[in-house]
Design a protein around this motif. Structure first.
Motif, PDB file in Angstrom:
ATOM      1  N   ASP A 149      81.616  71.098  59.413  1.00 15.89           N
ATOM      2  CA  ASP A 149      82.827  71.516  59.840  1.00 15.89           C
ATOM      3  C   ASP A 149      82.604  71.164  61.486  1.00 15.89           C
ATOM      4  O   ASP A 149      81.661  71.862  61.991  1.00 15.89           O
ATOM      5  CB  ASP A 149      83.144  72.834  59.533  1.00 15.89           C
ATOM      6  CG  ASP A 149      84.740  73.284  60.038  1.00 15.89           C
ATOM      7  OD1 ASP A 149      84.915  73.148  61.248  1.00 15.89           O
ATOM      8  OD2 ASP A 149      85.347  73.826  59.430  1.00 15.89           O
ATOM      9  N   GLU A 176      89.781  74.413  52.088  1.00 14.99           N
ATOM     10  CA  GLU A 176      89.112  75.635  52.423  1.00 14.99           C
ATOM     11  C   GLU A 176      89.600  76.440  51.322  1.00 14.99           C
ATOM     12  O   GLU A 176      90.577  76.367  50.440  1.00 14.99           O
ATOM     13  CB  GLU A 176      89.774  76.298  53.854  1.00 14.99           C
ATOM     14  CG  GLU A 176      89.072  75.396  55.049  1.00 14.99           C
ATOM     15  CD  GLU A 176      87.745  75.594  55.332  1.00 14.99           C
ATOM     16  OE1 GLU A 176      87.077  76.455  54.607  1.00 14.99           O
ATOM     17  OE2 GLU A 176      87.309  74.891  56.153  1.00 14.99           O
ATOM     18  N   SER A 182      90.818  71.633  56.692  1.00 15.35           N
ATOM     19  CA  SER A 182      89.680  71.728  57.800  1.00 15.35           C
ATOM     20  C   SER A 182      89.181  69.987  57.787  1.00 15.35           C
ATOM     21  O   SER A 182      89.173  69.325  56.953  1.00 15.35           O
ATOM     22  CB  SER A 182      88.732  72.465  57.800  1.00 15.35           C
ATOM     23  OG  SER A 182      87.790  72.247  56.864  1.00 15.35           O
TER      24      SER A 182
END
Length: 198
Positions: A149, A176, A182
């Protein structure tokens, strides 16, 4: 015509020792230490699994203890990282791809989880460098990669410190746990770019 299976690869010689660390196979006795940091919401915030309860920890420990001799895609090597006799984190080297069904793995993904109690001293960087050296020295790999991430600034910096390059940033490609999406940052290191740390 039958297709031969790829030959199994020999496990690496362990433990691996660096200036301050020992990298070794994960043992059942590591459960308490791994459970402590993998049960921390802040530690697992950017990991592909939530904080581990007792049942999830049991399942994870089973996988980690068994991960000693990867040979084909989706198999992985798990290593516990010790500093002065204390387990401070664990590492993963997972094979992801190869040219053909009987070829050895050519690409592997790196992963790591470290206890925040031992942060700020460069232990994760030292351990990750040792894993890169082991990966390229022991296995016939062409490329190492890490996916994370982009908000995980600490891991992004670690990637850069061990010589990996940011190769891509994909938008909203990871689902997520809360139902949101994300991004993913991809870092890579080719064998020809590798300079052994030791």
């Amino acid at each position: 015509m039958s297709v031969e299976a790829a030959p199994r690869l020999a496990p690496p010689a362990l433990p691996v020792r660096t200036e301050r660390l020992m990298l070794r196979t994960v043992q059942p006795g590591d459960r308490e230490a791994i459970g402590r940091y993998c049960g921390d919401d802040e530690v697992t915030r950017y990991l592909p699994f939530p904080s581990l309860d007792d049942e999830a920890l049991t399942a994870r420990m089973s996988r980690l203890v068994a991960a000693t001799a990867p040979s084909v895609p989706d198999e992985f090597l798990a290593l516990a990282v010790e500093h002065e006799g204390t387990l401070v984190g664990d590492l993963m080297l997972r094979f992801t791809d190869r040219h053909g069904p009987t070829d050895p793995p050519a690409i592997a993904e790196l992963g790591w989880v470290f206890s925040p109690e031992h942060g700020g001293r460069g232990l994760a960087t030292e351990a990750a460098r040792a894993l890169v050296d082991l990966a390229f020295a022991h296995y016939p790999l062409h490329r190492l990669m890490a996916r994370l991430d982009p908000r995980n600034v600490a891991s992004a910096r670690l990637c850069e410190r061990i010589g990996m390059q940011l190769e891509g940033h994909t938008r909203e490609d990871y689902a997520e746990r809360d139902g949101t999406w994300s991004d993913t940052a991809v870092y890579g290191l080719l064998r020809r770019e590798w300079t052994p740390a030791r």
